[in-house]
Design a protein around this motif. Structure first.
Motif, PDB file in Angstrom:
ATOM      1  N   PHE A  26      27.024  25.308  33.264  1.00  0.00           N
ATOM      2  CA  PHE A  26      26.014  24.466  32.640  1.00  0.00           C
ATOM      3  C   PHE A  26      24.698  24.635  33.378  1.00  0.00           C
ATOM      4  CE2 PHE A  26      29.881  22.153  31.365  1.00  0.00           C
ATOM      5  CZ  PHE A  26      29.672  22.144  29.999  1.00  0.00           C
ATOM      6  N   LEU A  27      23.624  24.884  32.623  1.00  0.00           N
ATOM      7  CA  LEU A  27      22.289  25.073  33.160  1.00  0.00           C
ATOM      8  C   LEU A  27      21.450  23.829  32.894  1.00  0.00           C
ATOM      9  CD1 LEU A  27      19.875  26.813  34.239  1.00  0.00           C
ATOM     10  CD2 LEU A  27      19.599  27.612  31.871  1.00  0.00           C
ATOM     11  N   THR A  28      20.817  23.333  33.949  1.00  0.00           N
ATOM     12  CA  THR A  28      19.846  22.252  33.816  1.00  0.00           C
ATOM     13  C   THR A  28      18.532  22.738  34.395  1.00  0.00           C
ATOM     14  OG1 THR A  28      21.536  20.516  33.962  1.00  0.00           O
ATOM     15  CG2 THR A  28      19.270  19.889  34.519  1.00  0.00           C
TER      16      THR A  28
ATOM     17  N   ILE B  47      20.454  34.768  34.707  1.00  0.00           N
ATOM     18  CA  ILE B  47      19.730  33.533  34.402  1.00  0.00           C
ATOM     19  C   ILE B  47      19.109  32.953  35.668  1.00  0.00           C
ATOM     20  CG2 ILE B  47      20.024  31.159  33.569  1.00  0.00           C
ATOM     21  CD1 ILE B  47      22.045  32.399  31.499  1.00  0.00           C
ATOM     22  N   ILE B  48      19.779  33.069  36.796  1.00  0.00           N
ATOM     23  CA  ILE B  48      19.177  32.662  38.067  1.00  0.00           C
ATOM     24  C   ILE B  48      17.898  33.456  38.305  1.00  0.00           C
ATOM     25  CG2 ILE B  48      19.448  32.776  40.584  1.00  0.00           C
ATOM     26  CD1 ILE B  48      22.429  31.999  40.122  1.00  0.00           C
TER      27      ILE B  48
ATOM     28  N   VAL C 274      12.336  22.049  29.079  1.00  0.00           N
ATOM     29  CA  VAL C 274      13.349  21.683  30.061  1.00  0.00           C
ATOM     30  C   VAL C 274      14.651  21.444  29.289  1.00  0.00           C
ATOM     31  CG1 VAL C 274      11.726  20.733  31.723  1.00  0.00           C
ATOM     32  CG2 VAL C 274      12.698  19.242  29.987  1.00  0.00           C
ATOM     33  N   MET C 275      15.763  21.497  29.986  1.00  0.00           N
ATOM     34  CA  MET C 275      17.056  21.317  29.315  1.00  0.00           C
ATOM     35  C   MET C 275      18.057  20.730  30.288  1.00  0.00           C
ATOM     36  SD  MET C 275      17.959  25.365  28.964  1.00  0.00           S
ATOM     37  CE  MET C 275      16.299  25.747  28.468  1.00  0.00           C
TER      38      MET C 275
ATOM     39  N   PHE D  56      15.822  24.270  38.916  1.00  0.00           N
ATOM     40  CA  PHE D  56      17.010  24.359  38.070  1.00  0.00           C
ATOM     41  C   PHE D  56      18.282  24.201  38.877  1.00  0.00           C
ATOM     42  CE2 PHE D  56      16.604  28.550  39.798  1.00  0.00           C
ATOM     43  CZ  PHE D  56      17.890  29.062  39.861  1.00  0.00           C
ATOM     44  N   GLU D  57      19.363  23.988  38.139  1.00  0.00           N
ATOM     45  CA  GLU D  57      20.689  23.864  38.739  1.00  0.00           C
ATOM     46  C   GLU D  57      21.694  24.454  37.769  1.00  0.00           C
ATOM     47  OE1 GLU D  57      23.535  20.093  39.293  1.00  0.00           O
ATOM     48  OE2 GLU D  57      21.658  19.964  40.432  1.00  0.00           O
ATOM     49  N   ILE D  58      22.657  25.197  38.304  1.00  0.00           N
ATOM     50  CA  ILE D  58      23.751  25.720  37.478  1.00  0.00           C
ATOM     51  C   ILE D  58      25.055  25.198  38.061  1.00  0.00           C
ATOM     52  CG2 ILE D  58      25.008  27.769  36.713  1.00  0.00           C
ATOM     53  CD1 ILE D  58      22.354  29.285  36.716  1.00  0.00           C
TER      54      ILE D  58
END
Length: 78
Positions: free
Chosen positions: A70-72, A48-49, A34-35, A59-61
């Motif tokens: 920013f990617l979470t 990336i989606i 995870v990030m 996830f969320e961008i």
């Protein structure tokens, strides 16, 4: 946002850089990492989606500017 170039690529084309970025993320996602707030190129956003959706990530961008997002990744169902 300030980024530091650790090493230049012999192939500095945009497609190589974007592919390298996706490859790094693919490895991390496939290993279950995870990030939070990982900087990604805006031009890679759709790819990336697709990657995150294929792995079943929560996830969320978040857009930052024209060049960066920013990617979470909160959780994976790998």
């Amino acid at each position: 946002m300030n980024n530091i170039l650790l090493m230049s690529f012999l192939d500095e084309s945009e497609t190589y850089v974007l592919g390298f970025e996706c490859g790094q993320l693919w490895e991390k996602i496939s290993n279950g990492e995870v990030m939070e707030d990982r900087a990604i190129h805006t031009k890679n956003k759709q790819q990336i989606i697709m990657m995150c959706e294929s792995f079943g990530c929560d996830f969320e961008i978040t857009d930052y500017d024209e060049e960066w997002c920013f990617l979470t990744i909160k959780s994976l169902s790998v």
